[in-house]
Design an enzyme around this catalytic site. Sequence first.
Site, PDB file in Angstrom:
ATOM      1  N   GLY A  96       0.786  -1.229   0.000  1.00 57.92           N
ATOM      2  CA  GLY A  96       0.000   0.000   0.000  1.00 57.92           C
ATOM      3  C   GLY A  96       0.815   1.274   0.000  1.00 57.92           C
ATOM      4  N   ALA A  97       2.148   1.172  -0.005  1.00 59.88           N
ATOM      5  CA  ALA A  97       2.967   2.392   0.029  1.00 59.88           C
ATOM      6  C   ALA A  97       2.737   3.241  -1.219  1.00 59.88           C
ATOM      7  CB  ALA A  97       4.438   2.032   0.169  1.00 59.88           C
ATOM      8  N   GLY A  98       2.713   2.608  -2.374  1.00 59.45           N
ATOM      9  CA  GLY A  98       2.462   3.342  -3.606  1.00 59.45           C
ATOM     10  C   GLY A  98       1.081   3.960  -3.637  1.00 59.45           C
ATOM     11  N   ASP A  99       0.107   3.255  -3.072  1.00 61.26           N
ATOM     12  CA  ASP A  99      -1.259   3.782  -3.016  1.00 61.26           C
ATOM     13  C   ASP A  99      -1.336   4.980  -2.075  1.00 61.26           C
ATOM     14  OD1 ASP A  99      -1.902   1.577  -4.645  1.00 61.26           O
ATOM     15  OD2 ASP A  99      -2.222   0.328  -2.874  1.00 61.26           O
TER      16      ASP A  99
END
Length: 319
Positions: free
Chosen positions: A255-258
């Site tokens: 979820g880091a990119g999100d």
Amino acid sequence: MADIICFGDLLIDFVPTQTGTGLIDAPAFKKAPGGAAANVAVGLARLGVASAFMGKVGNDPFGHFLAQTLEAEGVDIRPLRFDPTARTSLAFVSLREDGEREFLFYRENSADQNFRVSEIDKAAIEAARIFHFDSISLAAERARGTTLAAADIAADAGLTISYDVNLRPALWADLDAARPTILAGLRRASIVKLSEEELAFLAANGDLERACQQLWHPAMKLLIVTRGAEGCTVVTERCVSEITSIAVTPVDTTGAGDGFVAGLLQGLVGGDAYLEDDGALRELCRFANAVGALTTTERGAIPALPRRDAVLAALARAE
């Protein structure tokens, strides 16, 4: 109505309770709500932006758990559909010691792949300012047609189109065939985010700037290449900038990119002011880097997405 519509997948991530083990050796798993587009929707809501999620889950306990999770976070779920004949997607995600992941998906004939064009909430799209989607919903044929149709509705309504390449090789039967499909999504977007690995997959040229030029198209306004802990490279028609991130101890990079996308779009929802001011855009991307970094400090995607005050506090500490 929501200012930003996030279209795509909503699923259960089963994340090992112990870092540094493969799926074979993991002693137990923690149920975590996830899905790239859903993560962005929640990330936006936690940052104070009115968001909605458009997608499809099974009419099963997992599907209703996910719907309740989004609704509790303040995400508008009226565009969400329930499928009485197909199950909600699942993913098992193993975590290495450095927080990087390995995916095992259970989504064959899943509900999200059965999203039909007739189920698109056209009014919700037309009432928004930004339409965000990614390539995960392009991997299955029926969902691909629905996704691109929704993006075209948004474009016809004058919305800003945001696209995260978000390549998941395990979802594609043929990676060579995946490339033109992913590019079809990219060509519909004026804001594009992708990783260094995804840039290398899509562009033939190994040089970052030349690869970005290869992907650039007339409607594009902003292309961002994320580089993990190193931050991101920001490309506009005027310049190329390197923006560093804050230092954290990663636990789970899911979820880091999100989180980064949510941090970016919360600034762009008001219009193109950031895109017309290089200094302001750098500060916005610094904020987005911090959102992504903080998302890695807890297990799971949605549970880890930070609120605005936590992001601002982390940035203040880093100065």
